[in-house]
Design a protein around this motif. Structure first.
Motif, mmCIF file in Angstrom:
data_model
loop_
_atom_site.group_PDB
_atom_site.id
_atom_site.type_symbol
_atom_site.label_atom_id
_atom_site.label_comp_id
_atom_site.label_asym_id
_atom_site.label_seq_id
_atom_site.Cartn_x
_atom_site.Cartn_y
_atom_site.Cartn_z
ATOM 1 N N ARG A 176 -3.911 1.386 -4.025
ATOM 2 C CA ARG A 176 -4.861 2.475 -3.811
ATOM 3 C C ARG A 176 -5.679 2.203 -2.556
ATOM 4 N NH1 ARG A 176 -8.718 0.919 -8.833
ATOM 5 N NH2 ARG A 176 -9.905 -0.700 -7.808
ATOM 6 N N THR A 177 -6.170 3.286 -1.968
ATOM 7 C CA THR A 177 -6.993 3.195 -0.770
ATOM 8 C C THR A 177 -8.041 4.290 -0.776
ATOM 9 O OG1 THR A 177 -7.004 3.207 1.651
ATOM 10 C CG2 THR A 177 -5.385 4.631 0.593
ATOM 11 N N ASN A 178 -9.178 4.015 -0.186
ATOM 12 C CA ASN A 178 -10.140 5.089 0.103
ATOM 13 C C ASN A 178 -10.461 5.107 1.596
ATOM 14 O OD1 ASN A 178 -11.890 2.891 0.181
ATOM 15 N ND2 ASN A 178 -13.418 3.796 -1.156
ATOM 16 N N SER A 179 -9.507 4.624 2.397
ATOM 17 C CA SER A 179 -9.623 4.657 3.856
ATOM 18 C C SER A 179 -8.959 5.916 4.399
ATOM 19 C CB SER A 179 -8.927 3.444 4.485
ATOM 20 O OG SER A 179 -9.567 2.250 4.128
ATOM 21 N N ASP A 180 -9.718 6.735 5.106
ATOM 22 C CA ASP A 180 -9.131 7.920 5.730
ATOM 23 C C ASP A 180 -8.111 7.548 6.793
ATOM 24 O OD1 ASP A 180 -10.642 9.655 4.195
ATOM 25 O OD2 ASP A 180 -12.255 9.782 5.677
ATOM 26 N N ASN A 181 -8.232 6.351 7.342
ATOM 27 C CA ASN A 181 -7.327 5.936 8.413
ATOM 28 C C ASN A 181 -6.296 4.902 7.947
ATOM 29 O OD1 ASN A 181 -9.158 3.832 8.090
ATOM 30 N ND2 ASN A 181 -9.267 3.380 10.274
ATOM 31 N N PHE A 182 -5.949 4.911 6.646
ATOM 32 C CA PHE A 182 -4.891 4.027 6.175
ATOM 33 C C PHE A 182 -3.621 4.346 6.971
ATOM 34 C CE2 PHE A 182 -1.418 2.581 3.530
ATOM 35 C CZ PHE A 182 -1.877 1.355 3.089
ATOM 36 N N PRO A 183 -2.906 3.335 7.481
ATOM 37 C CA PRO A 183 -1.746 3.602 8.334
ATOM 38 C C PRO A 183 -0.588 4.232 7.554
ATOM 39 C CG PRO A 183 -1.948 1.253 7.889
ATOM 40 C CD PRO A 183 -3.159 1.906 7.312
ATOM 41 N N MET A 203 6.233 -17.630 5.966
ATOM 42 C CA MET A 203 7.159 -16.883 6.816
ATOM 43 C C MET A 203 6.397 -15.851 7.662
ATOM 44 S SD MET A 203 9.728 -18.536 5.797
ATOM 45 C CE MET A 203 11.120 -17.769 6.527
ATOM 46 N N TYR A 204 5.436 -15.176 7.045
ATOM 47 C CA TYR A 204 4.557 -14.272 7.790
ATOM 48 C C TYR A 204 3.303 -14.011 6.984
ATOM 49 C CZ TYR A 204 6.188 -10.069 5.164
ATOM 50 O OH TYR A 204 6.492 -9.148 4.204
ATOM 51 N N ALA A 205 2.290 -13.529 7.678
ATOM 52 C CA ALA A 205 1.049 -13.065 7.075
ATOM 53 C C ALA A 205 0.608 -11.849 7.859
ATOM 54 C CB ALA A 205 -0.029 -14.146 7.118
ATOM 55 N N THR A 206 0.138 -10.822 7.174
ATOM 56 C CA THR A 206 -0.270 -9.603 7.865
ATOM 57 C C THR A 206 -1.355 -8.890 7.073
ATOM 58 O OG1 THR A 206 0.554 -7.595 8.936
ATOM 59 C CG2 THR A 206 1.481 -8.121 6.770
ATOM 60 N N TYR A 207 -2.028 -8.000 7.738
ATOM 61 C CA TYR A 207 -3.004 -7.115 7.100
ATOM 62 C C TYR A 207 -2.388 -5.734 7.001
ATOM 63 C CZ TYR A 207 -6.666 -10.537 8.131
ATOM 64 O OH TYR A 207 -7.436 -11.668 8.184
ATOM 65 N N ILE A 208 -2.811 -4.983 5.986
ATOM 66 C CA ILE A 208 -2.467 -3.559 5.900
ATOM 67 C C ILE A 208 -3.678 -2.859 5.326
ATOM 68 C CG2 ILE A 208 -1.323 -3.797 3.654
ATOM 69 C CD1 ILE A 208 0.147 -1.451 6.082
ATOM 70 N N GLY A 209 -4.143 -1.839 6.019
ATOM 71 C CA GLY A 209 -5.307 -1.116 5.518
ATOM 72 C C GLY A 209 -6.027 -0.367 6.603
ATOM 73 N N GLY A 210 -7.137 0.216 6.206
ATOM 74 C CA GLY A 210 -7.963 0.998 7.106
ATOM 75 C C GLY A 210 -9.386 0.493 7.096
ATOM 76 N N TRP A 211 -10.326 1.374 7.356
ATOM 77 C CA TRP A 211 -11.730 0.998 7.520
ATOM 78 C C TRP A 211 -12.456 0.763 6.197
ATOM 79 C CZ3 TRP A 211 -15.223 4.113 5.153
ATOM 80 C CH2 TRP A 211 -14.811 5.402 4.814
ATOM 81 N N ALA A 212 -11.912 1.208 5.070
ATOM 82 C CA ALA A 212 -12.634 1.099 3.789
ATOM 83 C C ALA A 212 -11.947 0.083 2.879
ATOM 84 C CB ALA A 212 -12.773 2.464 3.136
ATOM 85 N N ASN A 213 -11.632 0.465 1.654
ATOM 86 C CA ASN A 213 -11.116 -0.476 0.657
ATOM 87 C C ASN A 213 -9.673 -0.173 0.273
ATOM 88 O OD1 ASN A 213 -13.621 -1.920 0.187
ATOM 89 N ND2 ASN A 213 -14.344 -0.006 -0.699
ATOM 90 N N GLU A 214 -8.887 -1.223 0.185
ATOM 91 C CA GLU A 214 -7.515 -1.130 -0.295
ATOM 92 C C GLU A 214 -7.312 -2.177 -1.376
ATOM 93 O OE1 GLU A 214 -7.782 1.131 2.967
ATOM 94 O OE2 GLU A 214 -7.992 -1.011 3.247
ATOM 95 N N GLN A 215 -6.420 -1.863 -2.311
ATOM 96 C CA GLN A 215 -6.076 -2.832 -3.335
ATOM 97 C C GLN A 215 -4.603 -2.663 -3.680
ATOM 98 O OE1 GLN A 215 -7.769 -2.285 -7.247
ATOM 99 N NE2 GLN A 215 -7.563 -4.452 -7.717
ATOM 100 N N PRO A 216 -3.780 -3.680 -3.394
ATOM 101 C CA PRO A 216 -2.386 -3.603 -3.823
ATOM 102 C C PRO A 216 -2.298 -3.823 -5.325
ATOM 103 C CG PRO A 216 -2.801 -5.713 -2.790
ATOM 104 C CD PRO A 216 -4.067 -4.919 -2.676
ATOM 105 N N HIS A 217 -1.401 -3.089 -5.966
ATOM 106 C CA HIS A 217 -1.204 -3.220 -7.416
ATOM 107 C C HIS A 217 0.151 -3.808 -7.761
ATOM 108 C CE1 HIS A 217 -3.933 0.596 -7.938
ATOM 109 N NE2 HIS A 217 -4.596 -0.441 -7.467
ATOM 110 N N SER A 218 1.154 -3.496 -6.947
ATOM 111 C CA SER A 218 2.517 -3.879 -7.285
ATOM 112 C C SER A 218 3.330 -4.016 -6.003
ATOM 113 C CB SER A 218 3.128 -2.795 -8.180
ATOM 114 O OG SER A 218 4.455 -3.099 -8.550
ATOM 115 N N MET A 219 4.245 -4.980 -5.997
ATOM 116 C CA MET A 219 5.109 -5.198 -4.832
ATOM 117 C C MET A 219 6.516 -5.523 -5.309
ATOM 118 S SD MET A 219 2.691 -7.553 -2.397
ATOM 119 C CE MET A 219 2.619 -8.911 -3.541
ATOM 120 N N ILE A 220 7.501 -5.157 -4.482
ATOM 121 C CA ILE A 220 8.887 -5.479 -4.777
ATOM 122 C C ILE A 220 9.667 -5.548 -3.460
ATOM 123 C CG2 ILE A 220 9.592 -3.067 -5.130
ATOM 124 C CD1 ILE A 220 11.418 -4.125 -7.433
#
Length: 183
Positions: free
Chosen positions: A40-47, A11-28
């Motif tokens: 969690r993220t360690n990107s200063d520019n996470f949207p 149905m769709y595919a997308t990215y979410i994140g910034g310049w460093a590392n992101e890790q999704p843990h849970s979704m609903i």
């Protein structure tokens, strides 16, 4: 990625994140089809759509909500203290000093089986409730919190509540003891 109920169509595919590392843990998903993601993220520019809560540090916790088509953020927020948040391990050791297998960070990692720790649910009004962990003694607890201060050990659990569009953090509390804890 979002797939059709039978898994045959993307149905769709997308990215979410910034310049460093992101890790999704849970979704609903809510009843309208909006997808809430916690991690969690360690990107200063996470949207984000809401100002960062707390000082921020190494890894911070994020919660974001995508619209049903995955084309826009309904809301997004980042929260954290000065140390690792949403991380269920301590930093890597440098040889020849092996880790102390009796310290709490290793205990909680064995209990949960991974280095990631966040779970997200929705209440009857659509508010977002998140549990995770923090190694930050200055993690931002709100007034009226169940536990306003870091209890000790290497990490405490945290319990957070956000408005349904992530425009505000309405409650934040530590949840821990003198040992190491995670929710």
């Amino acid at each position: 990625f979002k797939f059709s109920p039978d898994g045959s169509k993307r149905m769709y595919a997308t990215y979410i994140g910034g310049w460093a590392n992101e890790q999704p843990h849970s979704m609903i998903c809510d009843q309208q089809g909006n997808l809430t993601i916690a991690g969690r993220t360690n990107s200063d520019n996470f949207p984000t759509t809401t100002a960062k809560v707390g000082t921020g540090g190494k890894y911070d916790i994020f919660v974001c909500k995508l619209n049903p088509t995955g084309t826009a953020l309904v809301g997004s927020i980042r929260i954290g203290g000065s140390q690792d948040d949403g991380v269920n391990i301590k930093p890597k050791y440098i040889a020849p000093n092996p880790p102390n297998q009796n310290d709490g960070a290793y205990e909680t990692r064995r209990n949960y089986g991974d280095d990631a720790r966040s779970e997200v649910v929705l209440d009857a009004q659509g508010n977002i409730i998140l549990v995770s962990c923090t190694q930050s003694s200055n993690f931002p607890a709100t007034s009226g919190a169940f536990q306003k201060t870091f209890a000790g050990g290497l990490q405490d659990g945290v319990i957070l509540k956000f408005t349904s569009n992530l425009s505000a953090l309405t409650a934040a509390s530590f949840f821990g003891s003198a040992a190491s804890d995670a929710c």
